[in-house]
Design a protein around this motif. Structure first.
Motif, PDB file in Angstrom:
ATOM      1  N   THR A 118      21.209  53.145 -42.572  1.00  0.00           N
ATOM      2  CA  THR A 118      20.504  53.809 -41.470  1.00  0.00           C
ATOM      3  C   THR A 118      19.457  54.752 -42.061  1.00  0.00           C
ATOM      4  O   THR A 118      19.487  55.056 -43.244  1.00  0.00           O
ATOM      5  CB  THR A 118      21.448  54.667 -40.609  1.00  0.00           C
ATOM      6  OG1 THR A 118      22.037  55.668 -41.432  1.00  0.00           O
ATOM      7  CG2 THR A 118      22.538  53.841 -39.963  1.00  0.00           C
TER       8      THR A 118
ATOM      9  N   ASN B  12      17.594  51.849 -30.201  1.00  0.00           N
ATOM     10  CA  ASN B  12      17.316  51.467 -31.584  1.00  0.00           C
ATOM     11  C   ASN B  12      17.517  49.964 -31.748  1.00  0.00           C
ATOM     12  O   ASN B  12      18.216  49.326 -30.960  1.00  0.00           O
ATOM     13  CB  ASN B  12      18.208  52.250 -32.554  1.00  0.00           C
ATOM     14  CG  ASN B  12      19.692  52.133 -32.246  1.00  0.00           C
ATOM     15  OD1 ASN B  12      20.096  52.022 -31.090  1.00  0.00           O
ATOM     16  ND2 ASN B  12      20.508  52.149 -33.280  1.00  0.00           N
ATOM     17  N   TYR B  13      16.906  49.414 -32.770  1.00  0.00           N
ATOM     18  CA  TYR B  13      17.025  47.993 -33.082  1.00  0.00           C
ATOM     19  C   TYR B  13      17.545  47.845 -34.502  1.00  0.00           C
ATOM     20  O   TYR B  13      17.418  48.754 -35.314  1.00  0.00           O
ATOM     21  CB  TYR B  13      15.664  47.305 -32.997  1.00  0.00           C
ATOM     22  CG  TYR B  13      15.039  47.363 -31.626  1.00  0.00           C
ATOM     23  CD1 TYR B  13      15.319  46.389 -30.684  1.00  0.00           C
ATOM     24  CD2 TYR B  13      14.197  48.410 -31.284  1.00  0.00           C
ATOM     25  CE1 TYR B  13      14.762  46.449 -29.418  1.00  0.00           C
ATOM     26  CE2 TYR B  13      13.638  48.485 -30.014  1.00  0.00           C
ATOM     27  CZ  TYR B  13      13.923  47.495 -29.083  1.00  0.00           C
ATOM     28  OH  TYR B  13      13.378  47.559 -27.838  1.00  0.00           O
ATOM     29  N   LEU B  14      18.093  46.700 -34.774  1.00  0.00           N
ATOM     30  CA  LEU B  14      18.438  46.386 -36.153  1.00  0.00           C
ATOM     31  C   LEU B  14      17.214  45.711 -36.757  1.00  0.00           C
ATOM     32  O   LEU B  14      16.763  44.682 -36.256  1.00  0.00           O
ATOM     33  CB  LEU B  14      19.647  45.451 -36.211  1.00  0.00           C
ATOM     34  CG  LEU B  14      20.182  45.230 -37.620  1.00  0.00           C
ATOM     35  CD1 LEU B  14      21.016  46.437 -38.058  1.00  0.00           C
ATOM     36  CD2 LEU B  14      21.016  43.969 -37.711  1.00  0.00           C
ATOM     37  N   TYR B  15      16.666  46.302 -37.804  1.00  0.00           N
ATOM     38  CA  TYR B  15      15.488  45.713 -38.445  1.00  0.00           C
ATOM     39  C   TYR B  15      15.914  44.752 -39.546  1.00  0.00           C
ATOM     40  O   TYR B  15      16.731  45.099 -40.400  1.00  0.00           O
ATOM     41  CB  TYR B  15      14.592  46.803 -39.014  1.00  0.00           C
ATOM     42  CG  TYR B  15      13.839  47.545 -37.935  1.00  0.00           C
ATOM     43  CD1 TYR B  15      12.669  47.007 -37.411  1.00  0.00           C
ATOM     44  CD2 TYR B  15      14.308  48.745 -37.422  1.00  0.00           C
ATOM     45  CE1 TYR B  15      11.968  47.667 -36.406  1.00  0.00           C
ATOM     46  CE2 TYR B  15      13.626  49.414 -36.419  1.00  0.00           C
ATOM     47  CZ  TYR B  15      12.455  48.866 -35.913  1.00  0.00           C
ATOM     48  OH  TYR B  15      11.776  49.509 -34.920  1.00  0.00           O
TER      49      TYR B  15
ATOM     50  N   CYS C 226      24.018  43.969 -31.171  1.00  0.00           N
ATOM     51  CA  CYS C 226      22.843  44.810 -30.972  1.00  0.00           C
ATOM     52  C   CYS C 226      21.597  43.935 -30.961  1.00  0.00           C
ATOM     53  O   CYS C 226      21.666  42.734 -31.191  1.00  0.00           O
ATOM     54  CB  CYS C 226      22.749  45.858 -32.078  1.00  0.00           C
ATOM     55  SG  CYS C 226      22.548  45.154 -33.713  1.00  0.00           S
TER      56      CYS C 226
ATOM     57  N   MET D 166      17.746  43.011 -32.310  1.00  0.00           N
ATOM     58  CA  MET D 166      17.055  43.106 -33.596  1.00  0.00           C
ATOM     59  C   MET D 166      15.547  42.981 -33.468  1.00  0.00           C
ATOM     60  O   MET D 166      15.015  42.533 -32.458  1.00  0.00           O
ATOM     61  CB  MET D 166      17.561  42.023 -34.535  1.00  0.00           C
ATOM     62  CG  MET D 166      17.301  40.621 -34.034  1.00  0.00           C
ATOM     63  SD  MET D 166      17.279  39.387 -35.354  1.00  0.00           S
ATOM     64  CE  MET D 166      15.617  39.549 -35.976  1.00  0.00           C
TER      65      MET D 166
ATOM     66  N   THR E 166      18.844  50.480 -39.318  1.00  0.00           N
ATOM     67  CA  THR E 166      18.503  50.974 -37.987  1.00  0.00           C
ATOM     68  C   THR E 166      18.354  52.489 -38.042  1.00  0.00           C
ATOM     69  O   THR E 166      18.717  53.135 -39.019  1.00  0.00           O
ATOM     70  CB  THR E 166      19.565  50.573 -36.950  1.00  0.00           C
ATOM     71  OG1 THR E 166      19.063  50.904 -35.646  1.00  0.00           O
ATOM     72  CG2 THR E 166      20.873  51.331 -37.167  1.00  0.00           C
TER      73      THR E 166
END
Ligand SMILES: Nc1nc2c(c(=O)[nH]1)N[C@H]1C(S)=C(S)[C@@H](COP(=O)(O)OP(=O)(O)OC[C@H]3O[C@@H](n4cnc5c(=O)[nH]c(N)nc54)[C@H](O)[C@@H]3O)O[C@H]1N2
Ligand SMILES: Nc1nc2c(c(=O)[nH]1)N[C@H]1C(S)=C(S)[C@@H](COP(=O)(O)OP(=O)(O)OC[C@H]3O[C@@H](n4cnc5c(=O)[nH]c(N)nc54)[C@H](O)[C@@H]3O)O[C@H]1N2
Ligand code: SF4
Ligand code: SF4
Ligand code: SF4
Ligand code: SF4
Ligand code: SF4
Ligand SMILES: [Mo]
Lengths: 943, 304, 249
Positions: A794, A818-821, A849, A851, A864
């Motif tokens: 994170t 928030n997004y998971l990158y 989640c 992305m 994230t």
């Protein structure tokens, strides 16, 4: 002062006779932020007007479950009576049954004193989450540290490497500094798997694989020594590189320093060709090995000599070698060659070699020399101070891994080899640092004191052990502390291990407690690893239906997730409503050129029935009759917090605040209490700064005048040299214990022996975080590592402070989801697209989640923004707020415990310091068919 | 662009009204050729006035602060919106004068007022077109075709309405012949619309232009807000490609082809008018919905 | 005078401090507010005069001279990627089409200093000016029904009550990396003029012809260090090759 350390000017406006905040501006004269202000600072106004502010003390409604979040109001009198009664009973029976843990505050000097006076060792703050690897590595190596005890010389550094930092505590100074660097044309390198924020503006970005910085750093060390790009003079004079290490494998002396009868370490003098102390005129050899006649005692302090162990007569001579010779041998080995580490850390060998050469070039070819008359510890007077203008700074990207301590030591090793410490252009120390290595402060480990009713401890619960005797263990070798800090599990846990508290308390391991007080820590949410289960643990009951943590007190200012799990809620003021001191006894606001501390004072009147927590602490201290808080007649000594701050003296003339001391307020750093001290601070824009004179500004650990001045200010006990420790003898002592060679306490569990032997290397090493088992409980390259091929980390968003800024009407407009990158290349490999919902699985659990793809992330890393996800209905937000419906928390995937291969439950931590290993997390991802965040936690409901 | 229904209705309704008014006036000029009695004229004029006025009212519906509409005409020197307003409002006194001329026997007035009225109608249509056409920020609109479309489509829908109006009193005026003007204008309208669709003025600006990086590929990483803003609300509207294609066929069919066929082969002028207006409403909806503002580049769109 | 900002894309870290400081100053000032909608609800939104967006620039060798990522491990291979943070508020354009299109005269550009403002007492909230603005600088205040935009803090920069150093836009004062500068572009010696001239600026939709006054300073070319140290070999063969120097304490 603002929420953390910056100075602010608050303009208020009367509305209906009540002052309201109109505008918050950075204080231009303040040494920390110099007028600038971060987004959180400006948005302070909306924290003040947040809907989530707690209104009055509350007690869990009888008949409701913990975690339902249903409370009845209670008066302060009743609340304090109730608490006093309970605490008095604990204190009179078994004081360690109170555990008091605090969040990311800077009032540890008071909370620590309070715990000590109560008589419980079970106290610590957030340091074990954030920074203990950095603090400990620095304090056991160079006498100051990354995190808050030093800062880069922004005005002079020509080459700056930033390791794993997204924002950090001194975020405004870093930002001010980066601008300075860039406008001077200095080179800025960012080592970080992700390119956002600071890394965005770096001249060079090194997208390292998480957890492998140590390899990268040691490969740089390899290059430096291979080409002799080192500062001989610094190493000889100011480091322990020439110290002699005993080479006696299999004995209790092995790896300890050769010392004389008084315990002073010895070097090999090239002139007299004999072992000598580090004294003026001596010319120590950096590289020497051989045998010496047995000089004085090889090692004192209760450590048996080899003879005592071996029952043999001592050999007439002993083999010794310099620290430097060990370093040359270890790091010139092929395993640290750039080519050997490149694939592992994802940095091409050519890039490693180039960066090493650039660092060396700047250090040795772009040296700066400032005119400055100063005297070193040998009495030599210098007319200039030499700077090798390479500076490093590092934080949680290094710290939050289970190899963070040794990795951070590796960074310090580079600095020491370059002689790039506390000189112009270097990473510089901030008062009260540097301190002796490690600081002369030991954790309380006297079991009889700890168990004694109604008795204060002799020292604060936290400190810096140097050998196994100083661990906090009972006669059976079990942890004296609830969190097991300073046990064999985490011998150098200088900041405690807050992340282990709830689990240990619930498991009664090492023992059960009665009351847990949490202050300013969202332990039911993003301060917890394994959040969902932590919530269950908070609710857990035994067969008789009693809570495993019988009584839970939460002191918070806002309606956080944690608050909902409390039995008793004591509402605090906000930072604009109270007095505070950021004290020299704690982590003051010093900058390299000035020792400084600061205060807060109320800007707004209270509009609800809340009390400053520190006043509550002083009140409880008086009610419970803590020795330091009552006079000999048994009456309370301090009317309240402000009175305490002014009049409490730790030593004569030394109090919480260093400024405006003495009766007339004309003394600095030391002086009698000044009854008008608060007023003086307020008039001085809420801070005090002692600017170091020119001759005390550089090389402070070995600067005679500085050391004297620091002693006068009680920053250090004695004006003795602070010699940089490339080789750490304390670590070697613990390693000897692991090997069964130490003549003192020894661990009995195999897992402890193995840990000490493997990780307590006196020279920096790198080991895979997978090995520690923190994330997946199995060695790397095993099937488990393949099963979870991605690293998950994170970052702090620059405009959000952990969990508590989502209540802010402005900040949550910037980020409410928030997004998971995922790296674009990785996403296409996995068949994933922007805005897909994905399952993210770790060995511990799974989450769902949404992305997004990006280019600027190391291909095997996903990440994230931290703590955007919220529990439904917390923080004054609507039930369907997007923080709760689409925002997510990575913490569900992180286990607070790991199993060793022999089955013991260990905390998910660095094996040396107990630092929470948040970033060791390994995951795999796959496309989800469903949408919406999972798990979705709700109060009073079980998922 | 967000297709605001009030604006769509306004442009189509007042466009048709203006067109109808133009053709009524032209028809009254050519009284020898077109058999139209006064009642029919007034009925038609009333319909035109209703359409124009309803449209104008509708156009104020999207104003967030209607009380300041009183200032709306103060910048005729620079603003097409002010001009449109001014010329539209000018219609009313002009019409009054014309009426006065017709009724009170100041016949020397009527040719002047008639000419002025026709001109004003066309100018209003042109101004409306220019409101959109002048915006360099919206490449789809920023073309000569936009004002021409507004003028032509207004006249065209008016021309289709005219025979319908004439059928209101069929007894007296007898059967109406093929409305050649409507047919010609529908054909021209179709050509123009197809030209517009083919030319498709778009893709003039890239995200690289927006940020000034000409080498490399620019992509949005984060837009800096989690939920909608005024900008995304106003400019972020997108139509699905399939839906747009369908609507385009509807616009072509209803706006032009079907009315043309009806006018040529039948006497169902009301049906033709209504279908035409529906088609134009669809066309106008697409005009907004498909228009892309350059600010979208900053929100991550690669080209506008 | 031609007042405006110079915003440094080389040092902007995208922290949103300027945007929030702007919201704070303007949210409640005499010029009118910047309201929030659904502030604690499902989808919070609001009016801002300044917003920060974040971009990635891939494959531009100017900004990533070194290939990074391991060639030994192709899966870790990295693109030449640079992250760029771009704050945007009103550019105070010289050819402010937003002003010319405004029917009510509510939008105006001040002759004396070039600041583009909206007079809320004339604005009818038609959004037309926002349509005319390429830079997304205008946002409707839904509470008041009038258009809002960056005022260049006209209520700070001329306020004689404030200390000289405080007569700066709120965003400029707050910016922690000092990436924002304020000044007069008509004065060739002003800080903003000198910066724009020396650093080079980004052309942002310049072909639309609005002639923005604000300048975006281009990211600097990454610093490269030319090394000229002797590459000594041989030391790698252990400590033996290491020569002690005679250094006296
Ligand atoms: N705005 C804001 N400021 C804060 C806080 C906040 O919540 N918000 N919290 C405060 C607190 S309590 C703390 S502890 C500090 C922490 O401040 P930081 O140290 O900045 O903490 P993180 O956000 O965890 O940043 C860690 C960085 O390391 C990178 N990283 C992760 N793993 C690795 C690795 O293995 N190697 C390298 N080289 N990099 C890695 C991540 O990408 C990230 O950029 O910030 C403080 N300041
Ligand atoms: N996945 C992941 N998890 C992490 C981290 C990470 O990087 N990644 N970072 C870890 C680290 S380093 C930290 S420090 C933690 C921090 O995580 P949290 O514990 O969530 O920290 P905060 O949000 O700062 O706030 C803690 C509590 O303090 C309260 N508070 C705020 N102001 C006041 C006040 O004036 N008085 C009182 N009494 N209470 C107040 C807030 O309401 C909140 O409930 O998160 C840890 N968790
Ligand atoms: S970093 Fe930001 S929130 Fe923290 S004290 Fe400074 S200005 Fe305030
Ligand atoms: S940026 Fe937009 S609002 Fe500002 S002057 Fe230019 S066109 Fe007008
Ligand atoms: S919204 Fe207001 S300022 Fe903008 S064009 Fe309309 S009247 Fe003018
Ligand atoms: S100049 Fe003032 S109004 Fe404009 S963006 Fe900056 S703070 Fe906001
Ligand atoms: S405050 Fe400065 S660094 Fe932060 S986003 Fe704004 S311009 Fe960039
Ligand atoms: Mo932290």
């Amino acid at each position: 002062m603002c929420a953390c350390r910056c100075g602010i000017n608050v303009t208020t406006e009367e509305k209906d006779g009540i002052p309201h905040i109109r505008f918050i501006q950075g204080n231009r004269n303040h040494i920390v932020n110099q007028g600038v202000l971060c987004a959180k600072g400006s948005a302070g106004i909306m924290k003040q007007y947040s809907k989530a502010k707690l209104q009055h003390p509350m007690i869990r409604r009888p008949g409701t479950e913990r975690g339902d979040g249903i409370f009845d109001p209670i008066s302060w009198d009743d609340a304090l009576d109730l608490l006093t009664k309970r605490l008095a009973h604990i204190r009179a029976t078994d004081p360690k049954k109170l555990a008091f843990f605090t969040g990311r505050d800077q009032m540890q000097a008071l909370t620590g004193l309070w715990a000590q006076q109560f008589g419980t060792p079970n106290w610590a703050a957030h340091g074990g989450f954030c920074s203990v690897n950095m603090a400990a590595a620095g304090l056991y190596s160079i006498g100051y540290s990354f995190w808050e005890f030093g800062a880069p010389d922004w005005d002079r550094a020509k080459y700056f490497v930033l390791w794993g930092v997204a924002e950090d505590h001194s975020s405004n100074p870093i930002k001010i500094g980066l601008d300075k660097l860039k406008s001077r044309g200095a080179k800025f390198v960012s080592v970080n798997p992700v390119r956002t924020g600071y890394s965005a503006i770096a001249d060079e970005w090194v997208p390292i694989r998480p957890g492998t910085d140590g390899l990268f750093a040691l490969a740089i060390v390899h290059e430096l020594i291979k080409h002799d790009w080192i500062d001989h003079e610094y190493l000889v004079k100011y480091s322990n590189a020439p110290w002699l290490v005993i080479d006696a494998p299999g004995t209790s002396q092995d790896g300890l320093f050769l010392r004389d009868a008084e315990g002073k370490p010895l070097v090999y003098d090239q002139t007299t060709q004999s072992a000598c102390r580090m004294e003026k005129g001596v010319a120590p050899a950096l590289n020497w090995q051989g045998s010496l006649p047995r000089g004085g005692r090889a090692e004192g302090e209760g450590v048996a000599t080899a003879s005592a162990l071996n029952q043999a007569s001592p050999p007439p001579r002993q083999t010794v070698r310099t620290v430097m010779s060990l370093i040359l041998e270890r790091y010139s080995a092929g395993e640290y060659a750039a080519d050997a580490v490149a694939a592992r850390c994802g940095v091409p060998a050519e890039q490693i070699r180039r960066i090493a050469a650039e660092i060396a070039h700047v250090a040795f070819k772009e040296t700066i020399e400032l005119p400055c008359v100063w005297t070193d510890i040998y009495g030599n007077v210098h007319n200039t101070v030499v700077g090798r203008p390479v500076a490093f700074y590092a934080m949680r990207g290094i710290s939050a891994h289970s190899n963070g301590f040794q990795t951070c030591r590796s960074l310090h090793l580079i600095q020491m080899l370059l002689g790039a410490l506390d000189g112009p252009g270097n990473f510089r120390s901030k008062a009260p640092f540097p301190r002796p290595i490690p600081p002369a402060q030991l954790p309380e480990n006297d079991a009889s004191l700890i168990n004694a009713p109604n008795t204060a401890l002799s020292k604060t619960p936290l400190g810096f052990p140097t050998r196994p005797e100083e661990l906090a263990l009972d006669a059976n070798g079990n942890a004296l502390r609830l969190d097991k800090a300073y046990s064999w599990e985490a011998p150098l846990a200088s900041h405690g291990m807050m992340h282990a508290v709830i689990k240990n308390a619930v498991e009664g391991d090492p023992y059960e407690i009665d009351t847990l007080i949490l202050f300013m820590a969202n332990m039911a949410w993003n301060s917890a690893m394994n959040t969902a289960e932590t919530q269950d643990m908070l609710k857990a009951v035994d067969e008789a239906g009693n809570h495993k943590i019988p009584f839970l007190v939460v002191a918070d200012a806002f309606d956080s997730e944690m608050v909902r799990f409390a039995d008793l809620v004591l509402p605090d003021t906000t930072y604009l409503e109270r007095y505070d001191a950021i004290s020299f006894l704690d982590r003051p606001i010093s900058e390299p050129d000035a020792a400084a501390d600061a205060i807060r004072h109320p800007i707004l009147p209270l509009d609800r029935d809340v009390r400053p927590w520190q006043d509550v602490l002083v009140e409880l201290a008086a009610r419970l009759k803590f020795p330091a808080f009552i006079n000999p007649e048994g009456e309370r000594k301090f009317a309240g917090y402000t009175d305490f701050i002014v009049n409490y003296e730790r030593a004569p003339g030394i109090g919480f605040l260093g400024g405006f001391r003495g009766k007339d307020g004309d003394k600095s750093l030391r002086g009698e209490p000044n009854p008008n001290q608060w007023k003086a601070y307020i008039e001085a824009e809420s801070f005090f700064a002692h600017h170091w004179p020119e001759n005390q500004r550089w090389m402070r650990g070995v600067n005679r005048d500085y050391l004297q001045a620091a002693t006068d200010a009680a920053f250090i006990p004695k004006p003795e040299p602070i010699i940089a420790q490339l080789y750490s003898e304390p670590l070697q002592k613990f390693r000897l214990a692991g090997q069964g060679l130490y003549a003192g306490p020894l661990p009995t569990r195999e897992v402890d022996k193995a840990r000490l032997t493997k990780y307590f290397d006196p020279l920096p090493v790198w080991y895979s975080t997978d090995d520690v088992g923190a994330a997946i409980g199995a060695p790397v390259d095993s099937p488990a590592a393949d099963a979870f091929p991605l690293h998950a980390i994170t970052q702090r968003p620059m405009m959000m402070y952990h969990s508590w800024d989502s209540q802010n009407a402005w900040l949550r407009q910037i980020i409410a989801q928030n997004y998971l990158y995922v790296a674009t290349s990785k996403a296409s490999e996995l068949g994933l697209n922007d805005l897909d919902w994905v399952w993210v699985e770790s060995a511990h659990g799974k989450i769902r989640c949404q992305m997004k793809t990006m280019e600027g992330v190391e291909a095997n890393t996903v990440w994230t923004w931290n703590a955007i996800g919220k529990m439904s209905e917390a923080w004054g937000l609507a039930k369907d707020a997007s923080e709760a419906t689409v925002g997510f928390l990575l913490n569900h995937l992180i286990s607070e415990s790991v199993r060793s291969s022999t089955g013991e439950r260990l905390s998910n931590s660095d094996p040396i310091t107990g630092q929470a290993a948040w970033y060791d997390l390994r995951v795999r991802i796959r496309k989800a068919d469903e949408t919406g965040v999972w798990p979705k936690l709700e109060f009073g409901a079980k998922q | 662009m967000k297709p605001a229904l009030s604006v769509i209705f306004f442009t189509v309704a007042s466009g048709a009204g203006l067109g109808l008014l133009v053709w009524l006036l032209v028809a009254s000029l050519m009284a020898n050729h077109i058999r139209m009695d006064a009642t029919t004229f007034y009925q038609g004029a009333a319909i035109a006035a209703a359409l124009i006025t309803a449209g104008l009212f509708a156009s104020t519906l999207h104003l967030a602060n209607r009380k300041n509409v009183i200032y709306a005409l103060t910048r005729v020197r620079t603003s097409w919106l002010a001009r449109e307003g001014a010329f539209a409002i000018a219609l009313y006194p002009l019409a009054a004068l014309h009426l006065y001329g017709l009724q009170s026997g100041m016949p020397q007035l009527t040719p002047i007022t008639l000419g002025l009225l026709i001109a004003d109608c066309i100018v209003v249509l042109y101004c409306t077109g220019m409101i959109y056409g002048c915006l360099k920020t919206i490449p789809r609109w920023n073309t000569w075709m936009t004002p021409v479309k507004y003028v032509l489509f207004g006249l065209m829908s008016g021309a289709v309405l005219l025979p319908a109006v004439l059928t209101l009193r069929p007894v007296e005026i007898g059967p109406v012949g093929r409305p050649m003007v409507a047919i010609v204008l529908l054909a021209l309208g179709l050509v123009l619309y197809l030209t517009y669709l083919v030319k498709n003025p778009r893709n003039q600006h890239t995200i690289n232009d927006a940020l000034g990086f000409q080498q490399g590929k620019v992509r949005l990483l984060d837009v800096g807000h989690s939920h909608g803003t005024f900008l995304t609300n106003e400019f972020g509207f997108s139509v699905a490609r399939d839906k747009a294609r369908l609507l385009r066929w509807i616009a072509i069919a209803c706006g032009f082809i079907v009315p043309l066929i009806l006018c040529y082969f039948s006497q169902w002028f009301w049906t033709a008018s209504i279908i035409c207006l529906v088609g134009l409403l669809v066309e106008r909806w697409l005009f907004f919905a498909e228009a892309e503002h350059v600010v979208r580049l900053y929100h991550g769109q690669q080209r506008v | 005078m031609r007042l405006g900002l110079a915003i440094d894309l080389d040092t902007c870290v995208g922290c949103h401090a300027c945007a929030v400081a702007c919201k704070e100053w303007n949210g409640q000032s005499l010029m009118g507010g910047a309201p929030d909608y659904d502030a604690y609800g499902k989808a919070p939104s609001g009016t801002w005069y300044n917003r920060i967006r974040h971009y990635e620039l891939e494959g531009d060798p100017t900004y990533s001279p070194h290939q990074c990522g391991s060639k030994a491990d192709p899966s870790a291979h990295q693109p030449l990627s640079k992250t760029i943070n771009v704050p945007m508020s009103c550019m105070h354009c010289e050819e402010a089409h937003c002003v010319t299109v405004c029917p009510t005269g509510a939008s105006y550009k001040r002759a004396e200093d070039g600041i583009v403002l909206v007079d809320p007492s004339r604005c009818m909230g038609c959004n037309y000016c926002a349509w005319a603005c390429p830079y997304g600088a205008r946002e409707l205040d839904q509470d008041e029904g009038v258009m809002k935009k960056c005022t260049l803090c006209v209520d700070r920069i001329y306020d004689a009550q404030l200390a000289e150093a405080d007569r700066q836009p709120a965003c400029v004062l707050a910016c922690p990396t000092h990436a924002r500068h304020f000044g007069d572009y008509d004065d060739p010696q002003s800080k903003v003029s000198l910066l724009a001239a020396s650093r080079g600026t980004q052309s942002m939709l310049d072909d639309l012809g609005y002639k923005p006054t604000n300048a975006y300073l281009s990211p600097r070319k990454p610093v490269e260090v030319k090394t000229e140290l002797p590459l000594r070999q041989g030391l790698s063969d252990k400590a033996k090759a290491f020569v002690n120097r005679l250094i006296q304490l």
